[in-house]
Design a protein around this motif. Structure first.
Motif, PDB file in Angstrom:
ATOM      1  N   GLN A  80       0.843  -1.200   0.000  1.00 55.31           N
ATOM      2  CA  GLN A  80       0.000   0.000   0.000  1.00 55.31           C
ATOM      3  C   GLN A  80       0.875   1.246   0.000  1.00 55.31           C
ATOM      4  N   SER A  81       0.343   2.314  -0.575  1.00 56.16           N
ATOM      5  CA  SER A  81       1.048   3.600  -0.583  1.00 56.16           C
ATOM      6  C   SER A  81       0.096   4.693  -0.091  1.00 56.16           C
ATOM      7  N   HIS A  82       0.660   5.840   0.287  1.00 59.20           N
ATOM      8  CA  HIS A  82      -0.150   6.950   0.780  1.00 59.20           C
ATOM      9  C   HIS A  82      -0.960   7.571  -0.353  1.00 59.20           C
ATOM     10  N   HIS A  83      -2.158   8.046  -0.030  1.00 62.65           N
ATOM     11  CA  HIS A  83      -2.985   8.733  -1.020  1.00 62.65           C
ATOM     12  C   HIS A  83      -2.622  10.207  -1.142  1.00 62.65           C
ATOM     13  N   SER A  84      -1.867  10.732  -0.188  1.00 55.64           N
ATOM     14  CA  SER A  84      -1.397  12.116  -0.252  1.00 55.64           C
ATOM     15  C   SER A  84       0.124  12.108  -0.294  1.00 55.64           C
ATOM     16  N   LEU A  85       0.672  12.754  -1.312  1.00 55.31           N
ATOM     17  CA  LEU A  85       2.127  12.794  -1.487  1.00 55.31           C
ATOM     18  C   LEU A  85       2.591  14.247  -1.511  1.00 55.31           C
ATOM     19  N   TRP A  86       3.200  14.713  -0.430  1.00 56.93           N
ATOM     20  CA  TRP A  86       3.736  16.059  -0.353  1.00 56.93           C
ATOM     21  C   TRP A  86       4.664  16.176   0.851  1.00 56.93           C
ATOM     22  N   PHE A  87       5.452  17.217   0.849  1.00 56.56           N
ATOM     23  CA  PHE A  87       6.390  17.476   1.950  1.00 56.56           C
ATOM     24  C   PHE A  87       6.117  18.858   2.519  1.00 56.56           C
ATOM     25  N   GLU A  88       6.164  18.967   3.847  1.00 51.14           N
ATOM     26  CA  GLU A  88       5.922  20.246   4.505  1.00 51.14           C
ATOM     27  C   GLU A  88       6.740  20.327   5.786  1.00 51.14           C
ATOM     28  N   GLN A  89       7.072  21.525   6.185  1.00 50.93           N
ATOM     29  CA  GLN A  89       7.771  21.732   7.451  1.00 50.93           C
ATOM     30  C   GLN A  89       6.859  21.331   8.609  1.00 50.93           C
ATOM     31  N   PRO A  90       7.426  20.837   9.716  1.00 51.51           N
ATOM     32  CA  PRO A  90       6.600  20.368  10.846  1.00 51.51           C
ATOM     33  C   PRO A  90       5.568  21.382  11.325  1.00 51.51           C
TER      34      PRO A  90
END
Length: 218
Positions: free
Chosen positions: A16-26
């Motif tokens: 399985q993989s994530h449905h949301s793919l993005w990067f953000e600061q904590p």
């Protein structure tokens, strides 16, 4: 005490993989998470209000969100995409502008695409919708579930397990019923299991439907 875990989260990174793919600061992560929820809710509400759905295969199965610095790419997976593209690109543009207003993101461009699932009845969300429709029409739960299991044979699945809980058929005492066809190895991580949990509201009260579908094994 039983040890239970969501079958999808249990297999993240393997089948399985994530449905949301993005990067953000904590510090900005909560805002990104809320933005994803707004996008999904907005799309589902728009489809419910503006598009007449006549079949369970026409419902939205799941939504993938991919974010870059200046773009939000939303991919809608649906069993029968003709509904959203019946008026050409007008329907997509209307949905796009509607979502853009809701998320209020000026710096990012929104792009929405529609993708058809090859075998709709191999996905538990569509089967859960089908069973829910039958239960609302007061069809016997055994008949509805057996028909749903028969539909999965067309999708070449290896096994299916269905659980329904609540005041089934309007009985005074709530109970849980299980149905299984084929093999469903829930403890095997390399097994690709599709899972969904769905609540249907009937005249007797709410019923909970859970479906596990075993499609493949690595």
């Amino acid at each position: 005490m039983g040890q239970k875990i969501n079958p999808l989260g249990f297999r993240l990174g393997t089948t399985q993989s994530h449905h949301s793919l993005w990067f953000e600061q904590p510090k900005n992560y909560p805002e990104g998470l809320q933005e994803d929820q707004k996008i999904q809710d907005c799309i589902k509400n728009y489809v419910e209000k503006n598009i007449k759905i006549s079949s369970s295969a026409e419902t939205i199965v799941y939504i993938k969100i991919q974010k870059t610095i200046d773009l939000i790419h939303v991919i809608i997976y649906i069993g029968f995409p003709k509904l959203l593209i019946e008026d050409g690109s007008r329907r997509i543009k209307e949905l796009q502008s509607h979502v853009q207003k809701k998320i209020d993101s000026v710096n990012k461009k929104l792009n929405i695409t529609i993708t058809k699932i090859a075998k709709p009845y191999g996905h538990p969300n569509i089967l859960a919708e089908y069973i829910a429709e039958q239960l609302k029409d007061r069809v016997s739960f055994r008949k509805a579930i057996k028909k749903a299991i028969a539909l999965t044979e067309e999708a070449d699945t290896k096994g299916i397990q269905v659980q329904i809980a609540g005041r089934i058929d309007g009985k005074e005492i709530a109970r849980v019923e299980w149905f299984r066809e084929g093999r469903v190895p829930l403890q095997t991580i390399r097994a690709k299991i599709n899972y969904c949990s769905y609540t249907v509201r009937t005249i007797y009260g709410a019923l909970g439907i859970k479906i596990w579908i075993f499609t493949d094994e690595k």
